[in-house]
Scaffold this motif. Structure first.
Motif, PDB file in Angstrom:
ATOM      1  N   ALA A  74       1.308 -17.703 -14.729  1.00 42.59           N
ATOM      2  CA  ALA A  74       1.501 -16.298 -15.118  1.00 42.59           C
ATOM      3  C   ALA A  74       2.597 -15.631 -14.292  1.00 42.59           C
ATOM      4  N   SER A  75       3.669 -16.387 -14.022  1.00 44.98           N
ATOM      5  CA  SER A  75       4.830 -15.848 -13.317  1.00 44.98           C
ATOM      6  C   SER A  75       4.464 -15.197 -11.988  1.00 44.98           C
ATOM      7  N   GLY A  76       3.546 -15.834 -11.273  1.00 49.86           N
ATOM      8  CA  GLY A  76       3.159 -15.343  -9.951  1.00 49.86           C
ATOM      9  C   GLY A  76       1.920 -14.481  -9.930  1.00 49.86           C
ATOM     10  N   ASN A  77       1.403 -14.111 -11.099  1.00 41.32           N
ATOM     11  CA  ASN A  77       0.227 -13.232 -11.143  1.00 41.32           C
ATOM     12  C   ASN A  77      -1.016 -13.893 -10.561  1.00 41.32           C
ATOM     13  N   LEU A  78      -1.172 -15.196 -10.763  1.00 45.84           N
ATOM     14  CA  LEU A  78      -2.346 -15.895 -10.225  1.00 45.84           C
ATOM     15  C   LEU A  78      -2.314 -15.881  -8.696  1.00 45.84           C
ATOM     16  N   ALA A  79      -1.140 -16.133  -8.145  1.00 46.89           N
ATOM     17  CA  ALA A  79      -1.003 -16.131  -6.685  1.00 46.89           C
ATOM     18  C   ALA A  79      -1.224 -14.731  -6.125  1.00 46.89           C
ATOM     19  N   GLY A  80      -0.631 -13.732  -6.768  1.00 44.82           N
ATOM     20  CA  GLY A  80      -0.796 -12.359  -6.313  1.00 44.82           C
ATOM     21  C   GLY A  80      -2.245 -11.916  -6.353  1.00 44.82           C
ATOM     22  N   THR A  81      -2.944 -12.279  -7.423  1.00 42.32           N
ATOM     23  CA  THR A  81      -4.356 -11.925  -7.559  1.00 42.32           C
ATOM     24  C   THR A  81      -5.185 -12.570  -6.454  1.00 42.32           C
ATOM     25  N   ASN A  82      -4.877 -13.820  -6.149  1.00 48.27           N
ATOM     26  CA  ASN A  82      -5.603 -14.534  -5.100  1.00 48.27           C
ATOM     27  C   ASN A  82      -5.484 -13.816  -3.761  1.00 48.27           C
ATOM     28  N   VAL A  83      -4.277 -13.338  -3.436  1.00 46.18           N
ATOM     29  CA  VAL A  83      -4.064 -12.676  -2.151  1.00 46.18           C
ATOM     30  C   VAL A  83      -4.687 -11.279  -2.144  1.00 46.18           C
ATOM     31  N   VAL A  84      -4.549 -10.546  -3.240  1.00 43.89           N
ATOM     32  CA  VAL A  84      -5.136  -9.204  -3.323  1.00 43.89           C
ATOM     33  C   VAL A  84      -6.639  -9.251  -3.078  1.00 43.89           C
ATOM     34  N   ARG A  85      -7.282 -10.316  -3.541  1.00 42.94           N
ATOM     35  CA  ARG A  85      -8.729 -10.451  -3.407  1.00 42.94           C
ATOM     36  C   ARG A  85      -9.144 -11.082  -2.081  1.00 42.94           C
ATOM     37  N   ALA A  87      -9.312 -11.250   2.219  1.00 38.39           N
ATOM     38  CA  ALA A  87      -9.575 -10.282   3.292  1.00 38.39           C
ATOM     39  C   ALA A  87      -8.259  -9.706   3.812  1.00 38.39           C
ATOM     40  N   PRO A  88      -8.192  -8.395   4.035  1.00 38.03           N
ATOM     41  CA  PRO A  88      -6.964  -7.765   4.545  1.00 38.03           C
ATOM     42  C   PRO A  88      -6.840  -7.915   6.061  1.00 38.03           C
ATOM     43  N   ASP A  89      -6.685  -9.150   6.491  1.00 39.45           N
ATOM     44  CA  ASP A  89      -6.664  -9.416   7.930  1.00 39.45           C
ATOM     45  C   ASP A  89      -5.381 -10.083   8.410  1.00 39.45           C
ATOM     46  N   GLY A  90      -4.419 -10.271   7.497  1.00 37.38           N
ATOM     47  CA  GLY A  90      -3.151 -10.878   7.884  1.00 37.38           C
ATOM     48  C   GLY A  90      -3.114 -12.382   7.762  1.00 37.38           C
ATOM     49  N   TYR A  91      -4.207 -12.996   7.312  1.00 35.91           N
ATOM     50  CA  TYR A  91      -4.233 -14.457   7.214  1.00 35.91           C
ATOM     51  C   TYR A  91      -3.969 -14.969   5.794  1.00 35.91           C
ATOM     52  N   SER A  92      -3.789 -14.046   4.855  1.00 42.20           N
ATOM     53  CA  SER A  92      -3.390 -14.396   3.491  1.00 42.20           C
ATOM     54  C   SER A  92      -2.216 -13.504   3.116  1.00 42.20           C
ATOM     55  N   LEU A  93      -1.053 -14.119   2.887  1.00 40.38           N
ATOM     56  CA  LEU A  93       0.161 -13.397   2.548  1.00 40.38           C
ATOM     57  C   LEU A  93       0.681 -13.872   1.197  1.00 40.38           C
ATOM     58  N   PHE A  94       1.394 -13.007   0.514  1.00 36.52           N
ATOM     59  CA  PHE A  94       1.924 -13.316  -0.821  1.00 36.52           C
ATOM     60  C   PHE A  94       3.438 -13.220  -0.783  1.00 36.52           C
ATOM     61  N   LYS A 261      -3.639  -4.741   0.681  1.00 37.72           N
ATOM     62  CA  LYS A 261      -3.761  -3.368   1.151  1.00 37.72           C
ATOM     63  C   LYS A 261      -4.910  -3.269   2.162  1.00 37.72           C
ATOM     64  N   GLY A 262      -4.688  -2.544   3.220  1.00 37.12           N
ATOM     65  CA  GLY A 262      -5.706  -2.409   4.255  1.00 37.12           C
ATOM     66  C   GLY A 262      -5.492  -3.335   5.436  1.00 37.12           C
ATOM     67  N   THR A 263      -4.500  -4.216   5.349  1.00 41.80           N
ATOM     68  CA  THR A 263      -4.172  -5.069   6.498  1.00 41.80           C
ATOM     69  C   THR A 263      -3.766  -4.164   7.666  1.00 41.80           C
ATOM     70  N   PRO A 264      -4.305  -4.378   8.858  1.00 40.59           N
ATOM     71  CA  PRO A 264      -4.011  -3.491   9.992  1.00 40.59           C
ATOM     72  C   PRO A 264      -2.516  -3.333  10.249  1.00 40.59           C
ATOM     73  N   ALA A 265      -2.109  -2.096  10.506  1.00 37.34           N
ATOM     74  CA  ALA A 265      -0.695  -1.806  10.750  1.00 37.34           C
ATOM     75  C   ALA A 265      -0.108  -2.637  11.894  1.00 37.34           C
ATOM     76  N   PRO A 266      -0.845  -2.844  13.007  1.00 31.90           N
ATOM     77  CA  PRO A 266      -0.278  -3.664  14.083  1.00 31.90           C
ATOM     78  C   PRO A 266       0.045  -5.097  13.634  1.00 31.90           C
ATOM     79  N   VAL A 267      -0.757  -5.632  12.726  1.00 30.83           N
ATOM     80  CA  VAL A 267      -0.498  -6.978  12.206  1.00 30.83           C
ATOM     81  C   VAL A 267       0.757  -6.973  11.347  1.00 30.83           C
ATOM     82  N   ILE A 268       0.897  -5.951  10.498  1.00 34.08           N
ATOM     83  CA  ILE A 268       2.087  -5.821   9.663  1.00 34.08           C
ATOM     84  C   ILE A 268       3.335  -5.739  10.534  1.00 34.08           C
TER      85      ILE A 268
END
Length: 326
Positions: A74-85, A87-94, A261-268
């Motif tokens: 799906a032109s990257g939609n599957l990968a994006g969905t996986n990351v969005v779902r 944990a917002p902890d910086g260990y899953s990036l898209f 969304k919600g990944t801590p700002a210091p990690v970003i």
């Protein structure tokens, strides 16, 4: 009984200091385990190559493996969905791209909103697409391609790395601006599309420079033009599509890193700082140049604004060309 503001401030000070200390500790401790970079295309294409380059650099600078995980579809939609779902902890990036921005209009039901559901980490690179054909294709330049297409409507097949990708919309935009009809053949990634292009199963492709240039340099494919505003340094002998007879035809591809969304700002901030340091290094610049790509360091705020502008720009292109996948 109510506490006065100064009393409240004094009472809350230990808690505020503890929170600040926790945030600082989270930044200092990150990453404490492997980080995955999820890519929406098969191994072997430009997205995969860029993800592995930046992943290796981040691993070197941050002391933990950055593992590329390919989830094509799906032109990257599957990968994006996986990351969005995730944990917002910086260990899953898209590894987002202009294709992700395109999808916001191209698909009616995208499982995420690129602007609302992600935290921007930073832009990584940009590069033009290259119009490549099989060596046996009769056209030697863009003008001859247009003439051939006009006398053979719907007979030319153009490949793409997936419906909604820049390689897809480049072909659709070219057809519209040149007044010709070509048949789109979508693939699940650049690598399988290039394989069929080299074997003559399809006729041409507007592919990302990093993935197609090696095959052009080896003689397995023939390039007609680049889609950038100016000629590309690594292929300075190639004219642009604009100077070849289609004024205003400009397509630039890009890749950037997004977190849930919600990944801590210091990690970003820590990720962005490491990415920009990598992109500023001469070694990284040379590696990107060898792929026909340009380093694009940015701040999270600048990348956020850029993503917004790309969603708007490509939304207009989708509507103008009438492109759709559902």
């Amino acid at each position: 009984m109510f506490l006065s503001f100064p009393t409240m401030t004094r009472a809350m000070l230990p808690m505020l200091l503890a929170m600040a200390g926790a945030a600082s500790h989270a930044q200092d401790a990150y990453p404490s385990k492997p980080v995955r970079i999820v890519v929406g295309y098969a191994a072997g294409g430009s997205a995969d190559a860029i993800a592995r380059l930046i992943g290796n650099e981040l691993a070197s600078r941050l002391g933990q493996p950055f593992i590329v995980e390919n989830r094509p579809g799906a032109s990257g939609n599957l990968a994006g969905t996986n990351v969005v779902r995730s944990a917002p902890d910086g260990y899953s990036l898209f590894l987002g791209s202009n294709a992700t921005a395109i999808n916001m209009t191209l698909y009616r039901n995208v499982p995420f909103d690129m602007q609302k559901d992600f935290a921007a980490v930073g832009l990584v690179t940009s590069f033009p697409n290259v119009l490549a054909v099989t060596p046996a294709f009769p056209a030697q330049n863009v003008a001859e391609l247009v003439a051939y297409a006009k006398t053979h409507p719907d007979k030319i097949n153009f490949a793409s790395s997936g419906a909604g990708s820049s390689t897809h919309l480049s072909g659709e935009l070219f057809s519209r601006m040149a007044g010709v009809r070509m048949t789109h053949v979508p693939y699940r990634g650049s690598a399988p599309a290039l394989t069929d292009l080299m074997s003559g199963q399809v006729d041409l492709m507007f592919d990302n420079a990093p993935s197609v240039l090696p095959f052009i340099q080896s003689g397995k494919l023939r390039a007609l033009a680049v889609t950038s505003q100016a000629r590309a340094p690594l292929a300075s002998g190639l004219p642009t599509v604009t100077e070849s007879g289609l004024p205003g035809f400009v397509v630039k591809s890009w890749y950037g890193v997004l977190a849930p969304k919600g990944t801590p700002a210091p990690v970003i901030v820590k990720l962005n700082t490491a990415m920009n340091a990598a992109l500023a290094s001469e070694a990284m610049k040379k590696k990107l140049a060898a792929l026909g790509a340009n380093p694009e360091p940015s701040t999270p705020a600048a990348f956020t604004s850029f993503v917004s502008s790309e969603v708007t720009r490509w939304g207009d292109v989708v509507r103008q060309t009438g492109a759709s996948v559902d």
